[in-house]
Design an enzyme around this catalytic site. Structure first.
Site, PDB file in Angstrom:
ATOM      1  N   HIS A 122      33.640  81.980 -35.035  1.00  0.00           N
ATOM      2  CA  HIS A 122      33.450  81.005 -36.120  1.00  0.00           C
ATOM      3  C   HIS A 122      32.710  79.816 -35.510  1.00  0.00           C
ATOM      4  CE1 HIS A 122      34.664  77.862 -38.990  1.00  0.00           C
ATOM      5  NE2 HIS A 122      35.009  78.817 -39.829  1.00  0.00           N
ATOM      6  N   ASP A 198      41.297  81.004 -30.557  1.00  0.00           N
ATOM      7  CA  ASP A 198      41.167  80.436 -31.891  1.00  0.00           C
ATOM      8  C   ASP A 198      42.056  81.284 -32.809  1.00  0.00           C
ATOM      9  OD1 ASP A 198      40.469  79.978 -34.502  1.00  0.00           O
ATOM     10  OD2 ASP A 198      38.310  80.068 -34.185  1.00  0.00           O
ATOM     11  N   GLN A 201      42.831  82.559 -37.963  1.00  0.00           N
ATOM     12  CA  GLN A 201      43.082  83.688 -38.865  1.00  0.00           C
ATOM     13  C   GLN A 201      44.410  84.389 -38.581  1.00  0.00           C
ATOM     14  OE1 GLN A 201      41.563  84.477 -41.587  1.00  0.00           O
ATOM     15  NE2 GLN A 201      40.084  82.848 -41.276  1.00  0.00           N
ATOM     16  N   LYS A 224      45.927  77.536 -43.376  1.00  0.00           N
ATOM     17  CA  LYS A 224      45.749  78.995 -43.275  1.00  0.00           C
ATOM     18  C   LYS A 224      47.091  79.713 -43.248  1.00  0.00           C
ATOM     19  CE  LYS A 224      41.219  78.881 -41.778  1.00  0.00           C
ATOM     20  NZ  LYS A 224      40.095  79.262 -42.618  1.00  0.00           N
ATOM     21  N   CYS A 364      30.681  80.897 -41.944  1.00  0.00           N
ATOM     22  CA  CYS A 364      30.604  80.036 -40.748  1.00  0.00           C
ATOM     23  C   CYS A 364      30.577  80.866 -39.472  1.00  0.00           C
ATOM     24  CB  CYS A 364      31.765  79.040 -40.693  1.00  0.00           C
ATOM     25  SG  CYS A 364      31.850  77.981 -42.118  1.00  0.00           S
TER      26      CYS A 364
HETATM   27  N1  PMP Z   1      38.162  79.612 -36.687  1.00  0.00           N
HETATM   28  C1  PMP Z   1      38.272  80.598 -37.579  1.00  0.00           C
HETATM   29  C2  PMP Z   1      38.292  82.015 -37.084  1.00  0.00           C
HETATM   30  C3  PMP Z   1      38.358  80.314 -38.946  1.00  0.00           C
HETATM   31  O1  PMP Z   1      38.454  81.312 -39.819  1.00  0.00           O
HETATM   32  C4  PMP Z   1      38.339  78.967 -39.358  1.00  0.00           C
HETATM   33  C5  PMP Z   1      38.422  78.605 -40.828  1.00  0.00           C
HETATM   34  N2  PMP Z   1      37.518  79.256 -41.643  1.00  0.00           N
HETATM   35  C6  PMP Z   1      38.240  77.981 -38.388  1.00  0.00           C
HETATM   36  C7  PMP Z   1      38.154  78.325 -37.066  1.00  0.00           C
HETATM   37  C8  PMP Z   1      38.216  76.516 -38.750  1.00  0.00           C
HETATM   38  O2  PMP Z   1      39.420  76.142 -39.325  1.00  0.00           O
HETATM   39  P1  PMP Z   1      39.557  74.698 -40.006  1.00  0.00           P
HETATM   40  O3  PMP Z   1      38.449  74.627 -41.017  1.00  0.00           O
HETATM   41  O4  PMP Z   1      40.904  74.740 -40.650  1.00  0.00           O
HETATM   42  O5  PMP Z   1      39.428  73.682 -38.942  1.00  0.00           O
END
Ligand code: PMP
Length: 406
Positions: A122, A198, A201, A224, A364
């Site tokens: 991401h 990270d 998910q 999440k 993203c």
């Molecule tokens: N890493 C991953 C794998 C994600 O799916 C996301 C959220 N889409 C993020 C990081 C970022 O999370 P946040 O927007 O809550 O900071």
């Protein structure tokens, strides 16, 4: 004691479902999951009864707020099996947590030091590391297998003696593939590098054991895992956090301050400059307490059965291309796909008209999308409260969308 898990009952714990006049099939849980009643209630009660700033006041409300905030830290520590609550840093989310580590550690690294990420990351676990290139830090990118899974066999050659950290996703937000963490940790340890996962998910799918995972840092977001937005967690091994300089500077994170210099409070306060997300921490703790009561074997069985229905149903649709592994690789219950030449945004719009919420776009994760040779895809992501009717509605919606858009 566990109270068990009944997929038919779990929706009662999510006010979202009772607040709908029409059924709405929410399949965008990987972006943000619906909030558990425990979080709504705990935050409401906290702001009504205990609202005050933390660490700074001597009156009874300030003391109660501080106790609630520090208790929340302990709950998070239990949820992820951290050795101690002082290893829990509250942040604004996963993105903020990863930026914190990158800026803090990065300021100590020397030009030529290396950080390894994968092509499946991401943007939140890529751009903070990219930024370090301006200081001469070398970014190495782990390639992917055809199905988008990390090419872990390439780790041994990619991780060199100057590697300081390997930062990879615990589970992909596009393919759902779960990373072989043991392989990553083993390769990093060969050269004494640290590992950041990270967990944005993965956290929705049950309590974690950061000690068993063997990583050094773990990041996730409240929104999440059925909690509030505006809060996230950085877990770091205490010995590492205490050696790291602060990222943000301001109130609440200092030892002694003089006009021209300051020293820092020990972790985790050193990393929590300014007023932290107090109410959100209370809400997050309440939902994590609730999640720790669930029978996760039953939840996982439910999610796996739904996932199979989803994958089989999608693969039966002519012209549908599924992104990600289909060979039994561990994966979260989500699916990204394209349908013939139809644009994902158009598909999402038609599906929304059918009462089905899915996400369309690059998620993203543009380097991962480039690996698959596409600009965008549709993603349907399931959570514990979804059932067969949600999957059926999606599949019927896709058939309808193709008729409308063709
Ligand atoms: N890493 C991953 C794998 C994600 O799916 C996301 C959220 N889409 C993020 C990081 C970022 O999370 P946040 O927007 O809550 O900071």
């Amino acid at each position: 004691m566990k109270t068990g898990f009944d997929p038919r009952m779990v929706r009662q714990d999510f006010p979202f479902f009772s607040s709908r006049e029409q059924p709405y099939h929410y399949l965008d849980n990987a972006a943000t999951a619906q909030m558990h009643a425990a979080a709504f209630e705990a935050m409401h009660r906290h702001d009504l009864e205990n609202r005050a700033n933390v660490m700074r006041g001597n009156h009874r409300l300030a003391e109660r707020a501080t106790t609630a905030y520090e208790s929340a830290r302990q709950v998070v520590a239990r949820f992820i099996n951290a050795a101690h609550a002082s290893e829990i840093v509250f942040t604004g989310g996963t993105t903020a947590a990863i930026n914190l580590v990158a800026a803090s550690l990065g300021s100590q690294w020397k030009p030529g030091d290396e950080v390894v990420v994968s092509q499946a990351e991401h943007h939140s676990n890529l751009l903070p590391w990219q930024a370090l290139q301006a200081r001469g830090i070398v970014l190495r990118v782990l390639p992917l297998q055809v199905d988008g899974c990390l090419e872990t066999e390439a780790l041994a050659t990619l991780i060199g003696p100057r590697c300081k950290l390997v930062a990879v996703t615990h589970a992909s937000n596009v393919t759902g593939a779960v990373t072989d963490v043991a392989a990553v940790v083993a390769a990093a340890r060969q050269v004494g590098a640290w590992v950041l996962l990270d967990g944005a998910q993965r956290v929705q799918h049950g309590p974690l054991d950061v000690q068993a995972l063997g990583c050094d840092f773990y990041a996730f977001s409240g929104h999440k895992c059925f909690g509030p937005s505006g809060i996230g967690v950085l877990w770091g091994q205490a010995a590492w956090l205490d050696r790291m300089p602060p990222f943000l500077r301001g109130g609440g994170m200092v030892g002694r301050v003089e006009p021209d210099q300051a020293d820092w409070a020990p972790a985790p306060r050193r990393f929590e400059a300014g007023t932290p997300p107090i109410t959100q921490a209370v809400g997050l703790a309440a939902v994590l307490e609730a999640l720790m009561q669930w029978d996760w074997d039953a939840v996982h069985a439910h999610e796996a059965a739904l996932q199979q229905l989803l994958l089989q149903g999608l693969q039966a649709l002519p012209g549908l291309r599924l992104l990600g592994p289909v060979d039994g690789t561990a994966r979260l219950p989500l699916a990204s796909f394209s349908l013939a030449e139809l644009h994902p945004h158009d598909l999402c719009q038609v599906l929304d008209g059918q009462g089905v919420a899915v996400r369309g776009g690059h998620h993203c994760a543009q380097p991962l999308m480039a690996h698959f040779g596409v600009e965008a895809s549709v993603r349907a992501s399931l959570a514990c409260y979804n059932d067969r009717s949600d999957v059926d509605a999606l599949l019927a919606g896709l058939v309808h969308a193709r008729e409308v858009l063709a």
